[in-house]
Enzyme design. Structure first.
Site, short mmCIF file in Angstrom:
data_model
loop_
_atom_site.label_atom_id
_atom_site.label_comp_id
_atom_site.label_asym_id
_atom_site.label_seq_id
_atom_site.Cartn_x
_atom_site.Cartn_y
_atom_site.Cartn_z
N SER A 1 0.82 -1.20 0.00
CA SER A 1 0.00 0.00 0.00
C SER A 1 0.87 1.26 0.00
O SER A 1 1.70 1.43 -0.88
CB SER A 1 -0.95 -0.05 1.20
OG SER A 1 -1.99 0.87 1.09
N HIS B 1 -7.31 -5.95 -0.53
CA HIS B 1 -6.23 -4.98 -0.58
C HIS B 1 -4.94 -5.65 -0.16
O HIS B 1 -4.77 -5.98 1.01
CB HIS B 1 -6.55 -3.81 0.34
CG HIS B 1 -5.48 -2.75 0.35
ND1 HIS B 1 -4.91 -2.26 -0.79
CD2 HIS B 1 -4.89 -2.08 1.39
CE1 HIS B 1 -4.01 -1.33 -0.47
NE2 HIS B 1 -3.98 -1.22 0.84
N ASP C 1 -8.90 -4.39 -6.12
CA ASP C 1 -8.38 -3.83 -4.87
C ASP C 1 -9.21 -2.61 -4.52
O ASP C 1 -9.30 -1.66 -5.31
CB ASP C 1 -6.92 -3.44 -5.06
CG ASP C 1 -6.24 -3.01 -3.77
OD1 ASP C 1 -6.89 -2.35 -2.94
OD2 ASP C 1 -5.05 -3.32 -3.59
#
Length: 521
Positions: free
Chosen positions: A237, A491, A464
Site C-alpha cells: 500500500s 487490498h 483492490d
C-alpha cells in the site's frame, strides 16, 4: 481536500487479518555495519551497534502487545538525525523488530505495511511466524520498522487524546455543506493542526521531517546497520511509496523490491482519493452482489437496490446516532468507516452483513467494532497514533489543496463513483488540516528516476478497493519492473495465503527470478 474524515486512509488491512504473535530474547549488542556506501557526515549513524532484546516494552497498541508475546522476535532502537541537514543536531530513534533467518541467510527482508502511519514492527511480528519455516523465513531475517513518528519510534506524533478522537468520530459535521458547517469544519481542522504541533515532541521540527523523503534516509541507515550491502524490501500500500522513493534516492543500494497494492507515483492527492473512492464503490458492488444472492442479506435480494438500501440504513445516523453502550453512539462516520474496513477483504463481508442487520434493529455494536478496528482503538479506549501520523505524513508528502472549487468537484466525483458513501447532503468545500499545517510539504507526485535499479516486482489486484489495479500497472512501468496480476477482491495479497502469488514473490526475492510477462494468479 478533506482526508481526515470523509476520505479514508490507504492503510492496509493486513494487520487485522493475520495472526498475532512475538518475543523474549535476552539483550545482545550487535554491530554489522557500516556496509555499502556511507554518506559523508553520517558515519556515526551508519556504523552504530543495535542493542537487541525483548520486545515487550516496544508495544504501543493492543495489536502490538499481542504480537510481541511469542518467542523468536527481538527488538532494538536505531538512532538517526531528526534533520539530515544537521547530523550533529537533535537525534530521534526508530523502532526495529526482526526474526532471524532459520537457514542459510541471504540478508534482511525489510517490510512496511503502509498507512501512512501503520506499524512495520507489528506487521513483521504478525507475519514472521507464518513464514519462519518457509523459504523466505529460512533465507531472510524478517525485519519491520516503525517509520519516524510512528508507533514505537520516538518521539511519536501525537495530536488527539482518546476522548477527543471519540468525540471527533461522533461528530458528523463534515457532511454539513452550509457556510456555517464549512466554517465549523475548518475550525476543527485548524485546531487539529495546532494540537499536532503543540503535543508532538520537537513540534514543528519533527512535523517538517516526517515525510517519505526523510524515511528513506532512515531506511538506508537501517540497511547498513543490519549488515546488508543492498536493500531487499517488501512494501504494501503506502509502503510502495517508501519503496519507489528509496529506489530514486539510493538507486545503487537496491537488491530487490516487491511492491504490493501500489500507489501511482504521478497521481496527485485529489485524483488518488477519487480513484480510491471508485475502488471502494466497486468493492461495495461486489459485496452487494454476493450478499443479495444469499438468504438473510441486510440489503435485501436485489443487487440493483443495495445502494439505496444501505443509504436508508446509515443516513439517519447523521441526525440520530445509535447508542452502543459505555456512553458511545454509532455515528454516520463510524458506520461508513466500519463498512470501509470490511470492504478491504472478503473475509469481513460476513461481519459487515451482521452489522447492517443489527442496524436495522437499532443496534450498532458490530459496525462500531469494525470502525474501532480501522481506527485502532483498544478495548481500554486508547488509540494507536496511526490516524494522527496518517494526516501528519500526508500533509508533508503531498501539496495542500486549497481551491474550494476543486474540493467541491472532488466531493461530487467521489459521491458519483462511490454512491453508497453519498450522505445525501450538499457537498462541503471545507479545507482539510493540511491547509493549516504549520510546515510546508517536502514531496510532490512525480515519476521516480530509477535508472540502474533492478526491476521491481509489482503486485496489483484487479478489484483492490483501496489502491486501484491501474496504479500498479503505472508503477510497474515507472520502475521498469514486472507486473503480477492477482484476480480478487482484497487490498494486498503477498504472503496472505495465495500459493500462486507467494511462489512468484518468493522466487523473485530469493534468486531474482521474475514471473513471466503477463502472469496472472
Amino acid at each position: 481536500m478533506p482526508v481526515r474524515k470523509r476520505y479514508l486512509s490507504l492503510a492496509t488491512c493486513l494487520l487485522a487479518l493475520v495472526g498475532l504473535v512475538a518475543c523474549t530474547q535476552d539483550s545482545s549488542q550487535e554491530s554489522s555495519g557500516p556496509v555499502g556506501p556511507v554518506p559523508q557526515g553520517l558515519e556515526r549513524f551508519y556504523s552504530q551497534s543495535l542493542d537487541w532484546g525483548a520486545c515487550d516494552s516496544y508495544a504501543t497498541s493492543e495489536n502490538a502487545r499481542a504480537a510481541f508475546q511469542a518467542d523468536g522476535l527481538e527488538c532494538a532502537r536505531l538512532t538517526v538525525p531528526l534533520n539530515y541537514s544537521e547530523p550533529g543536531g537533535t537525534t530521534i530513534t526508530i523502532g526495529v523488530l526482526r526474526q532471524r533467518a532459520s537457514g542459510e541467510r541471504i540478508g534482511s527482508l525489510v517490510l512496511n505495511p503502509g498507512g501512512p502511519g501503520a506499524s512495520g514492527m507489528t506487521a513483521a511480528a504478525s507475519m514472521a511466524p507464518s513464514v519462519a519455516s518457509r523459504p523466505l523465513g529460512q533465507r531472510f531475517d524478517i525485519v519491520g520498522f516503525d517509520p519516524r513518528g510512528i508507533g514505537a519510534s520516538e518521539p511519536a506524533v501525537r495530536c488527539l487524546t482518546g476522548a477527543e478522537r471519540d468525540a471527533d468520530r461522533s461528530d458528523d459535521g463534515e457532511v454539513d455543506g452550509t457556510p456555517q458547517g464549512v466554517a465549523g469544519q475548518e475550525a476543527e481542522e485548524r485546531d487539529f493542526a495546532r494540537k499536532c504541533a503543540e503535543r508532538t515532541e520537537h513540534g514543528e521540527q519533527l512535523l517538517a521531517h516526517l515525510g517519505s523523503r526523510d524515511v528513506v534516509r532512515d531506511l538506508d541507515v537501517l540497511r547498513s546497520v543490519l549488515g546488508d550491502e543492498k536493500l531487499t524490501y517488501l512494501g504494501y500500500s503506502y509502503g510502495t511509496r517508501i519503496g519507489y522513493t528509496y529506489a530514486e534516492r539510493f538507486p545503487r543500494n537496491v537488491r530487490a523490491m516487491v511492491l504490493d497494492g501500489a500507489l501511482d507515483p504521478e497521481q496527485d492527492i485529489v485524483e488518488s482519493l477519487v480513484d480510491q473512492g471508485e475502488g471502494f464503490g466497486k468493492a461495495f458492488t461486489e459485496f452487494a452482489a454476493s450478499c443479495t444472492a444469499k438468504p438473510g442479506c441486510a440489503l435485501g435480494t436485489d443487487p440493483a437496490g443495495a445502494t439505496k438500501a444501505y443509504q436508508d440504513l446509515v443516513r439517519p445516523l447523521i441526525e440520530n446516532p445509535v447508542p452502543v453502550g459505555d456512553g458511545r453512539r454509532l455515528s454516520y462516520e463510524d458506520a461508513t468507516t466500519g463498512t470501509i474496513q470490511a470492504l478491504y477483504s472478503e473475509q469481513l463481508w460476513g461481519s459487515l452483513n451482521t452489522g447492517l442487520a443489527e442496524l436495522r434493529q437499532g443496534r450498532g455494536s458490530t459496525l462500531m467494532a469494525l470502525a474501532d478496528m480501522y481506527n485502532e482503538r483498544g478495548r481500554d479506549g486508547r488509540y494507536s497514533t496511526t490516524q494522527d501520523a496518517f494526516i501528519a505524513i500526508r500533509c508533508v508528502d503531498d501539496p495542500r489543496v486549497t481551491d474550494r472549487a476543486k474540493i467541491l468537484e472532488a466531493q461530487r466525483r467521489y459521491a458519483a463513483v462511490a454512491p453508497f458513501l453519498d450522505p445525501g447532503t450538499p457537498p462541503s468545500s471545507a479545507r482539510d488540516a493540511c491547509t493549516f499545517w504549520p510546515v510546508p510539504n517536502t514531496s510532490e507526485p512525480h515519476l521516480p528516476d530509477v535508472q540502474g535499479v533492478p526491476p521491481a516486482l509489482v503486485i496489483s489486484t484487479t478489484n483492490d478497493p483501496a489502491t486501484p489495479y491501474q496504479a500498479g500497472v503505472q508503477l510497474a512501468k515507472a520502475m521498469n519492473g514486472r507486473l503480477l496480476t492477482f484476480e480478487g477482491n482484497q487490498h494486498t495479497v503477498f504472503l496472505q495465503g495465495n500459493t500462486c502469488v507467494d511462489r512468484a514473490g518468493t522466487a523473485y526475492l530469493i534468486d531474482g527470478t521474475l514471473p513471466p510477462e503477463g502472469k496472472r494468479c
